[in-house]
Design a protein around this motif. Structure first.
Motif: not given
Ligand SMILES: N[C@@H](CCC(=O)N[C@@H](CS)C(=O)NCC(=O)O)C(=O)O
Length: 280
Positions: A52-57, A59-61, A63-65, A96-98, A147-150, A257-261
């Motif tokens: 998974s990517g930044l900020t994830c555990t 669980q994100n994928v 729940d939403k993958g 710092n989320w990064q 994987g996604h992003s990170m 976009d970058h999201s799980y959608f």
């Molecule tokens: N928290 C960041 C966004 C971070 C972000 O988009 N993380 C992606 C991975 S790089 C993600 O999967 N976030 C969790 C989610 O969408 O459930 C912000 O507010 O800009």
């Protein structure tokens, strides 16, 4: 290595579970998710690692993958690890989320105080596969990684550095050159120190430049991804793959976009692509 079951639920005739264990690599408790398809009741199934990517555990994928229908149909186990060590005593930058919690970047830190816990490369490549093989009916001769992003960065770098281990690798919106991207370069410096040579070992485009290879690579990238131009830059991967003769399929997906959608839209395509390459 003991495993604690946090939850299990029947889904698509298989089982979605969440588990916790004491990680030696990360020196803390780590949680991960495993989906076992119904075919696992009859014998070992191929396994696909999702990073998974930044900020994830984990669980994100989960729940939403929306990976379970395709994984159940194709008979593939999906393992979803966490993205970093976690705990009150573990060095972190809470605002710092990064960096720190949720931002382990799938590397082994060498700098104090991070080196004590931030060892996600060893965790994902060594410890977790051994644990999963010991506890679940998976066939480690048939592994893929995505994987996604990170996590796309993690998947591609791990596949490049473990030739022969992963029969397939793909990514959604990967960070292809983390050593120069604004949202990852500061983390590389803190985890790995100021010597940029050490960063190359965790950078897809630079690993390719240094001679590491995978035979082929599938990448999906949304054109409306807010991180496209300064964080992700798939054209750098395209350039590296062209020079190296790596067969890259880069699908630019209009308006996503970058999201799980976005991820969930193309999840079944990716699992199908891996399944083709993980056939017995
Ligand atoms: N928290 C960041 C966004 C971070 C972000 O988009 N993380 C992606 C991975 S790089 C993600 O999967 N976030 C969790 C989610 O969408 O459930 C912000 O507010 O800009």
């Amino acid at each position: 290595m003991t495993l604690e079951t946090i939850s299990t639920a029947k889904s698509f005739e298989g089982t979605q579970g969440v588990y916790r264990h004491k990680s030696e690599a990360c020196a803390c408790d780590m949680t991960f998710a495993v989906f076992l398809p119904p075919q696992a009741a009859k014998g070992p199934v191929p396994v696909l690692w999702y990073l998974s990517g930044l900020t994830c555990t984990h669980q994100n994928v989960m729940d939403k993958g929306e990976y379970r229908r395709a994984a159940a149909e194709l008979g593939i186990a999906i393992v979803c690890p966490d993205t970093s060590p976690r705990g009150e005593t573990i060095a972190d930058e809470k605002d710092n989320w990064q960096f720190g919690s949720g931002a382990g970047f799938y590397l082994d830190a060498t700098q104090a105080p991070y080196a004590a816990h931030y060892r996600m490369a060893t965790y994902i490549a060594e410890e977790l596969p051994a644990l999963v093989a010991q506890n679940f009916p998976v066939d480690l001769t048939r592994q893929g990684i995505f994987g996604h992003s990170m996590g796309g960065h993690g998947a591609i770098t791990l596949a490049l550095k473990h030739p022969g281990r992963f029969k397939s690798v793909s990514a959604f919106a990967p960070i292809v050159q983390p050593s120069t991207a604004g949202w990852s370069q500061p983390a590389f410096e803190k985890y790995l120190g100021p010597n940029e040579m050490a960063w190359r070992a965790y950078d897809s485009t630079l690993l390719i430049e240094d001679g590491y290879r995978v035979p082929e690579l599938l990448v999906d990238q949304g054109t409306a991804d807010g991180f496209l131009d300064d964080g992700l830059r798939p054209w750098l991967l395209e350039d590296a793959c062209r020079k190296a003769g790596i067969a890259l399929t880069l699908n630019m997906r209009d308006g996503y976009d970058h999201s799980y959608f976005f991820i969930s839209t193309f999840m079944a395509d990716h699992i199908g692509w891996h399944a083709e390459r993980l056939k017995g």
